[in-house]
Design a protein around this motif. Sequence first.
Motif, short mmCIF file in Angstrom:
data_model
loop_
_atom_site.label_atom_id
_atom_site.label_comp_id
_atom_site.label_asym_id
_atom_site.label_seq_id
_atom_site.Cartn_x
_atom_site.Cartn_y
_atom_site.Cartn_z
N UNK A 1 -7.74 -7.70 3.12
CA UNK A 1 -6.84 -6.86 2.89
C UNK A 1 -5.60 -6.80 3.92
N UNK A 2 -4.55 -7.22 3.35
CA UNK A 2 -3.36 -7.37 4.48
C UNK A 2 -2.28 -6.77 3.89
N UNK A 3 -1.08 -6.47 4.79
CA UNK A 3 0.18 -6.05 4.65
C UNK A 3 1.05 -7.07 4.12
N UNK A 4 1.64 -6.99 3.17
CA UNK A 4 2.60 -8.13 2.53
C UNK A 4 3.95 -7.52 2.14
N UNK A 5 5.01 -8.23 2.50
CA UNK A 5 6.28 -7.87 2.09
C UNK A 5 6.74 -8.90 0.93
N UNK A 6 7.00 -8.24 -0.27
CA UNK A 6 7.15 -9.11 -1.35
C UNK A 6 8.43 -9.98 -1.08
N UNK B 1 6.33 -3.34 3.14
CA UNK B 1 5.16 -4.03 2.82
C UNK B 1 4.09 -3.10 2.10
N UNK B 2 3.37 -3.78 1.37
CA UNK B 2 2.11 -2.95 0.62
C UNK B 2 0.87 -3.99 0.83
N UNK B 3 -0.43 -3.21 0.72
CA UNK B 3 -1.48 -3.88 0.74
C UNK B 3 -1.90 -4.85 -0.27
N UNK B 4 -2.39 -6.04 -0.04
CA UNK B 4 -2.72 -7.11 -1.10
C UNK B 4 -3.96 -7.49 -0.60
#
Length: 314
Positions: free
Chosen positions: A133-138, A165-168
């Motif tokens: 589970x990482x933080x990703x900026x779309x 950023x949101x968790x994916x």
Amino acid sequence: MTEATSQPAAEEPQQAPSPRPKKRDVHGWVVLDKPLGMTSTHAVAVVKRAFCAKKAGHAGTLDPLASGLLPIALGEATKTVPFVMDGRKAYEFTVAWGSQTDTDDTEGKVVATSEQRPDETAIAALLPRFTGTIQQVPPKFSAIKIAGERAYDLARDGEEVTLQARPVEITALRIVRHDGPTTTFEAECGKGTYVRAIARDLGLALGCLGHVAHLRRTRVGPFSIADAATVEALRDGDNATQALLPVSAALALIPEIVVHRDAALRLKRGQSVLLRGRDAPLEAEAVYAVSGGVLIATGSIAQGEFVPHRVFNL
């Protein structure tokens, strides 16, 4: 002396245009191997036309620059789309090193370049940071809404787009091959993950920049590329029929509950039924009920009672 008059040539009888095939009720899933250059909307139209289907929709957009698996629901199967869209996805993608684009793929304009190229050891050492589970900026060019507007519409209009950023969840990320200027990866990820963002962030972390040069989706939920039919096959009537999977194919990853006829009738009316039997589950977030081999409903189980959420007319 009378003046001679010429007789007009007889007109060819005009043929009436062929009547359009009558739309019909078709229920099931078609797993399409979408070719490069085709939009998801066009792909749905191709499948809908192949079956003369009244109703169709896809489970997860695939960009024109991407190829691979696009599940398309027909008729009652549209009620099961969320079960497919919420499932895990798998991709094979190639990152071209040395440049970053504003779309994070080959469609955009180059916004930065680098002379550096990563070696395979450096890439492999970095991959654990991009799994779990990482933080990703779309990407700025994405379908995410900002104040009711799609981010890609704002970006195309030249507006500054800032996404949080949101968790994916990325369950697997591995190198398939590396040749210096490019690296090909396989990724397995959850809903909401952007492969273009993985390429962008890998390039930034390696200090060499990068963008997606090739993208192919190989799995969505219960469907794999092995299930897929080509556009050419769908234009052949016999092959089109063989490509139609049952509505329940979308539900392969959740438990099946077999109910008797009386319970099935209650479920079809939207009424809950108490499950009987020693092996009947007491709690479940997502299940589906069948009776006589026919899909009846999807729902949940609370304290041994099946609560229908969607019912099917099959």
